[in-house]
Scaffold this motif. Structure first.
Motif, short mmCIF file in Angstrom:
data_model
loop_
_atom_site.label_atom_id
_atom_site.label_comp_id
_atom_site.label_asym_id
_atom_site.label_seq_id
_atom_site.Cartn_x
_atom_site.Cartn_y
_atom_site.Cartn_z
N ILE A 181 9.76 13.52 -23.38
CA ILE A 181 8.37 13.14 -23.59
C ILE A 181 8.07 11.91 -22.75
CG2 ILE A 181 8.97 11.77 -25.63
CD1 ILE A 181 6.25 12.49 -26.79
N THR A 182 6.89 11.90 -22.11
CA THR A 182 6.45 10.77 -21.29
C THR A 182 5.11 10.27 -21.79
OG1 THR A 182 7.56 11.71 -19.35
CG2 THR A 182 5.93 9.98 -18.96
N LEU A 183 5.04 8.98 -22.13
CA LEU A 183 3.79 8.41 -22.62
C LEU A 183 2.89 8.04 -21.45
CD1 LEU A 183 2.14 7.44 -25.03
CD2 LEU A 183 3.30 5.22 -24.86
N LYS A 184 1.68 8.62 -21.41
CA LYS A 184 0.76 8.39 -20.29
C LYS A 184 -0.41 7.48 -20.66
CE LYS A 184 -0.08 11.78 -17.51
NZ LYS A 184 -0.56 13.09 -16.98
N LYS A 185 -0.77 7.50 -21.96
CA LYS A 185 -1.92 6.70 -22.37
C LYS A 185 -1.71 6.26 -23.82
CE LYS A 185 -7.01 6.97 -22.36
NZ LYS A 185 -8.18 7.88 -22.13
N LEU A 186 -2.09 5.03 -24.12
CA LEU A 186 -1.90 4.49 -25.47
C LEU A 186 -3.18 3.79 -25.92
CD1 LEU A 186 -0.03 3.81 -27.87
CD2 LEU A 186 0.71 1.78 -26.61
N GLU A 187 -3.71 4.21 -27.07
CA GLU A 187 -4.96 3.64 -27.59
C GLU A 187 -4.80 3.26 -29.05
OE1 GLU A 187 -8.44 6.19 -25.55
OE2 GLU A 187 -6.83 7.40 -26.43
N TRP A 188 -5.42 2.18 -29.42
CA TRP A 188 -5.38 1.75 -30.82
C TRP A 188 -6.70 2.07 -31.51
CZ3 TRP A 188 -8.36 -2.42 -32.91
CH2 TRP A 188 -9.13 -3.13 -31.98
N ALA A 189 -6.62 2.27 -32.81
CA ALA A 189 -7.79 2.69 -33.59
C ALA A 189 -8.58 1.47 -34.07
CB ALA A 189 -7.35 3.53 -34.78
N HIS A 190 -9.86 1.46 -33.75
CA HIS A 190 -10.74 0.41 -34.27
C HIS A 190 -11.70 1.03 -35.27
CE1 HIS A 190 -14.65 -1.84 -34.05
NE2 HIS A 190 -13.82 -2.74 -34.52
N LEU A 191 -11.56 0.58 -36.52
CA LEU A 191 -12.45 1.06 -37.57
C LEU A 191 -13.69 0.18 -37.61
CD1 LEU A 191 -9.88 1.74 -40.44
CD2 LEU A 191 -10.92 3.39 -38.90
N PRO A 192 -14.87 0.76 -37.76
CA PRO A 192 -16.09 -0.06 -37.81
C PRO A 192 -16.10 -0.98 -39.02
CG PRO A 192 -16.57 2.19 -38.48
CD PRO A 192 -15.17 2.19 -37.95
N GLU A 193 -16.69 -2.15 -38.84
CA GLU A 193 -16.84 -3.09 -39.95
C GLU A 193 -17.86 -2.54 -40.95
OE1 GLU A 193 -14.98 -5.74 -40.27
OE2 GLU A 193 -14.00 -5.33 -38.37
N VAL A 194 -17.68 -2.90 -42.21
CA VAL A 194 -18.64 -2.49 -43.24
C VAL A 194 -19.78 -3.50 -43.21
CG1 VAL A 194 -19.00 -1.95 -45.67
CG2 VAL A 194 -16.79 -1.50 -44.60
N ASP A 195 -20.74 -3.22 -42.35
CA ASP A 195 -21.86 -4.14 -42.18
C ASP A 195 -23.16 -3.34 -42.10
OD1 ASP A 195 -21.70 -2.90 -39.73
OD2 ASP A 195 -20.94 -4.65 -38.66
N ALA A 196 -24.22 -4.01 -41.67
CA ALA A 196 -25.53 -3.36 -41.63
C ALA A 196 -25.54 -2.16 -40.69
CB ALA A 196 -26.60 -4.38 -41.19
N GLU A 197 -24.86 -2.27 -39.53
CA GLU A 197 -24.83 -1.15 -38.60
C GLU A 197 -24.12 0.06 -39.21
OE1 GLU A 197 -26.36 -0.75 -35.68
OE2 GLU A 197 -27.32 -2.65 -36.23
N PHE A 198 -23.06 -0.23 -39.94
CA PHE A 198 -22.32 0.85 -40.61
C PHE A 198 -23.21 1.51 -41.65
CE2 PHE A 198 -19.36 2.31 -43.98
CZ PHE A 198 -18.61 3.20 -43.23
N ALA A 199 -23.93 0.71 -42.44
CA ALA A 199 -24.83 1.26 -43.46
C ALA A 199 -25.91 2.12 -42.82
CB ALA A 199 -25.44 0.13 -44.28
N LYS A 200 -26.45 1.65 -41.68
CA LYS A 200 -27.49 2.43 -40.99
C LYS A 200 -26.94 3.77 -40.51
CE LYS A 200 -30.22 -1.52 -39.36
NZ LYS A 200 -30.67 -2.30 -38.17
N SER A 201 -25.68 3.79 -40.10
CA SER A 201 -25.07 5.04 -39.63
C SER A 201 -24.94 6.06 -40.76
CB SER A 201 -23.69 4.77 -39.02
OG SER A 201 -22.72 4.49 -40.02
N LEU A 202 -25.02 5.56 -42.00
CA LEU A 202 -24.94 6.45 -43.17
C LEU A 202 -26.31 6.78 -43.73
CD1 LEU A 202 -21.87 4.89 -45.04
CD2 LEU A 202 -21.92 6.94 -43.62
N GLY A 203 -27.37 6.38 -43.00
CA GLY A 203 -28.71 6.74 -43.41
C GLY A 203 -29.46 5.70 -44.19
#
Length: 446
Positions: A245-267
């Protein structure tokens, strides 16, 4: 003419039907003459085809129709005269020994059974209840955050940070090339390029994920991988392969903050986090209420099956077995599966069909005896409850009230609820609190 009803078993009956052959011939000739008025044949104008040619073309079909009509009408008249409630369809068979000039048929059928519901006041039923706490709201928010995850290159600084050391770890999304071989020979499906997956989600075999953890971009690792005996790939099941196996790309997960933008994304239009939590709580409570109702209904139905005494008509079980098989076939086809040549043995559905028919007979008895039919105001309240979870409730009301079949489904739900409430009101009930996770993991269905 029909003979007296013969009793063949607890529910099985037989009626012998007979009528003169001359009646059949007369009716066939009458219908042939009607058919001749519009019959077409090469060389003849419409309606001018000789009766013999019409008989040759349509005689068998018309004779079959006449026999079916006469036998069916005679059977229905005899069953009604004997005040029999026929379950399913009769099995019609011609009698080989009949008087000259007479056609005779045996109609064998089942009748609806007597249903005796036991003393419900002695029945013990355990119901369940569950609460929605802040913990459940927090868990739901975490699920919603994961559904909106963003991935960034690990080790590179950005507005959200760098994700830590650029080494593959659980939760990271990795993109790899890999190649596998058994005894030095590559095998089908054992090679891929730019294959992406998230470590720790269990999409890959444990040895594969373990080998990936700790790699940096550009690094490779060779490792053995033992395929399970029950692995879906039969060619490699139970064998050990060597993978590189050869690793070609590595990305970390960023979870959105529980803030106003997050609330708006939920309607939540104004981004109010407190309102978002309240909306989540309301939705969870609605879901919990539905699960609790289903579990309690199942408990009542189980109690009724144990308490009631009746013989179940095999004809009704056979019909419901076919119905369940067809529903399964349609469901699988809608999921994109080719089920054209897949057999559906009746025994796969027989037990469920028997329970459904048994319960249907019991419910019918209780509803009739105790006037538990669904009332219009109950049906309307149920539809309005369905509509609450939709953006435009009026469209939901229109959806149900514009189609009698859809409304009948709601009426059936209300009727069942009436029966459940009636039984719970008479029986000895106890209640227990179930954990939220246990309840949400269950699929109670009557």
């Amino acid at each position: 003419m029909a003979t007296a009803v013969e009793t063949l078993g607890k529910l099985e009956r037989r009626i012998t039907i007979s009528f003169p052959l001359t009646e059949v011939r007369a009716e066939v000739e009458k219908r042939l003459k009607v058919q001749a008025k519009t019959a077409k044949a090469p060389g003849f104008r419409p309606g001018k085809v000789p009766l013999k040619m019409v008989a040759a073309q349509y005689g068998y079909q018309i004779e079959t129709e006449v026999l079916n009509d006469k036998v069916g009408r005679a059977f229905n008249d005899a069953a009604n005269a004997a005040e029999l409630r026929v379950a399913g369809y009769p099995r019609i068979e011609p009698k080989e020994e009949s008087p000259a000039g007479v056609l005779t048929f045996d109609a064998t059928f089942e009748i609806y059974p007597e249903v005796v519901v036991g003393d419900l006041s002695t029945v013990e039923i355990e119901t369940v209840k569950a609460d929605v706490s802040e913990t459940e709201i927090d868990k739901t928010i975490e699920i919603l955050r994961k559904q909106r995850v963003h991935f960034h290159t690990k080790g590179e600084a950005g507005e959200h940070g760098d994700g830590g050391e650029a080494v593959a770890a659980n939760g990271d999304r990795v993109t790899v090339d890999f190649v596998g071989s058994i005894d030095g020979v590559e095998f089908p499906g054992g090679k891929a390029e730019d294959y992406a997956f998230v470590l720790g989600e269990g999409r890959m075999l444990p040895e594969f994920e373990a080998a990936t953890v700790g790699l940096k971009v550009g690094e490779a690792k060779t490792f053995p991988l033992a395929f399970p005996e029950d692995y879906h790939g039969k060619d490699v099941a139970g064998k050990t392969a060597s993978f590189t196996i050869t690793l070609k790309k590595l990305e970390w997960a960023h979870l959105p903050e529980v803030d106003a933008e997050f609330a708006k994304s939920l309607g939540v239009a104004d981004g109010d986090v407190a309102k978002m939590r309240e909306d989540i709580k309301v939705n969870l409570e609605r879901e919990v209420a539905g699960r609790v109702k289903a579990r309690n209904k199942e408990a009542v139905m189980d109690a009724l099956v144990k308490t009631a005494t009746l013989d179940v008509p095999q004809a009704l079980i056979a019909q419901d077995t076919e119905r369940l098989a067809e529903m399964t076939r349609q469901d699988m086809a809608q999921r994109g599966m080719n089920v054209k040549d897949i057999p559906f043995p009746p025994e796969l559905f027989a037990e469920k069909a028997e329970r459904r028919v048994r319960l249907g007979l019991i419910l019918s008895q209780l509803v009739g005896e105790n006037k538990l039919q669904a009332q219009p105001e109950q049906v309307k309240a149920q539809v309005e409850d369905f509509a609450q979870s939709y953006e435009d409730p009026r469209e939901v009301l229109k959806y149900y009230y514009s189609d009698r079949r859809r409304l009948a489904e709601v009426e059936a739900l209300v009727l069942e609820e009436n029966v459940v409430n009636y039984v719970l009101g008479l029986s000895k009930t106890s209640s227990k609190v179930v954990a939220f996770d246990e309840l949400m993991g269950s699929n109670a269905q009557a």
